[in-house]
Design a protein around this motif. Structure first.
Motif, PDB file in Angstrom:
ATOM      1  N   UNK A 230      16.275  28.746  -5.034  1.00 52.24           N
ATOM      2  CA  UNK A 230      15.778  27.448  -4.544  1.00 52.24           C
ATOM      3  C   UNK A 230      16.824  26.362  -4.778  1.00 52.24           C
ATOM      4  N   UNK A 231      17.398  26.327  -5.978  1.00 53.31           N
ATOM      5  CA  UNK A 231      18.420  25.317  -6.288  1.00 53.31           C
ATOM      6  C   UNK A 231      19.665  25.485  -5.416  1.00 53.31           C
ATOM      7  N   UNK A 232      20.072  26.734  -5.190  1.00 47.95           N
ATOM      8  CA  UNK A 232      21.234  26.985  -4.338  1.00 47.95           C
ATOM      9  C   UNK A 232      20.931  26.574  -2.894  1.00 47.95           C
ATOM     10  N   UNK A 233      19.720  26.834  -2.453  1.00 45.63           N
ATOM     11  CA  UNK A 233      19.320  26.417  -1.096  1.00 45.63           C
ATOM     12  C   UNK A 233      19.317  24.894  -0.985  1.00 45.63           C
ATOM     13  N   UNK A 234      18.836  24.222  -2.015  1.00 44.88           N
ATOM     14  CA  UNK A 234      18.850  22.756  -2.012  1.00 44.88           C
ATOM     15  C   UNK A 234      20.281  22.229  -1.970  1.00 44.88           C
ATOM     16  N   UNK A 235      21.166  22.818  -2.779  1.00 46.53           N
ATOM     17  CA  UNK A 235      22.573  22.421  -2.772  1.00 46.53           C
ATOM     18  C   UNK A 235      23.168  22.599  -1.378  1.00 46.53           C
ATOM     19  N   UNK A 236      22.826  23.704  -0.729  1.00 40.54           N
ATOM     20  CA  UNK A 236      23.313  23.976   0.630  1.00 40.54           C
ATOM     21  C   UNK A 236      22.824  22.914   1.595  1.00 40.54           C
ATOM     22  N   UNK A 237      21.548  22.581   1.524  1.00 44.65           N
ATOM     23  CA  UNK A 237      20.975  21.571   2.422  1.00 44.65           C
ATOM     24  C   UNK A 237      21.635  20.214   2.189  1.00 44.65           C
TER      25      UNK A 237
END
Length: 146
Positions: free
Chosen positions: A111-118
């Motif tokens: 989730x955190x990596x996805x947020x960083x990507x977004x």
């Protein structure tokens, strides 16, 4: 709407910042796709170099400057302080991603990596720097509390 709250007169080339953000997004996507958080460790160090130093030794900044030159992008200068704050937030995010991965909290790290990507894609594609908005809000709150 453009928010600008410089702490100093220091400026940075927005094209370079956006190219860096694109590379951050690609690195994070690579990390997710290959289920490897080693790339996030590398991002942690690069964010630290850009957040806590001049960024002179940041590999991502070096590559972004070369890409900007190769594309003949005319420099578009913007305030440095919000971008440094955003890099600090990126550093903290990467630390959290690595920590949650090491603690086997794989869903949280994903989730955190996805947020960083977004966040990186918003900066790269649309010039929307969420860290800069947080920085600006904190500056307003700081000024109102003084």
């Amino acid at each position: 709407m453009e928010i600008s709250c410089p702490v100093s007169a220091e400026r940075v080339n927005e094209h370079v910042v956006r190219i860096i953000a694109f590379m951050v997004a690609l690195t994070a996507i690579f990390s997710i796709f290959f289920d490897s958080y080693f790339p996030i460790v590398l991002l942690t160090f690069d964010f630290a170099l850009r957040a806590f130093t001049t960024g002179k030794f940041s590999p991502l900044k070096f590559v972004a400057i070369q890409v900007s030159k190769a594309l003949n992008l005319k420099p578009k200068m913007t305030d440095l302080a919000p971008k440094k704050f955003a890099a600090t937030m990126g550093f903290v995010f990467c630390l959290l991603i690595v920590a949650t991965f090491m603690l086997s909290l794989n869903t949280v790290s994903l989730i955190l990596t996805s947020m960083l990507t977004i966040f990186a894609l918003l900066e790269s594609v649309f010039a929307i720097c969420l860290g800069c908005y947080v920085y600006s809000i904190l500056q307003i709150l700081k000024k109102n509390n003084s």
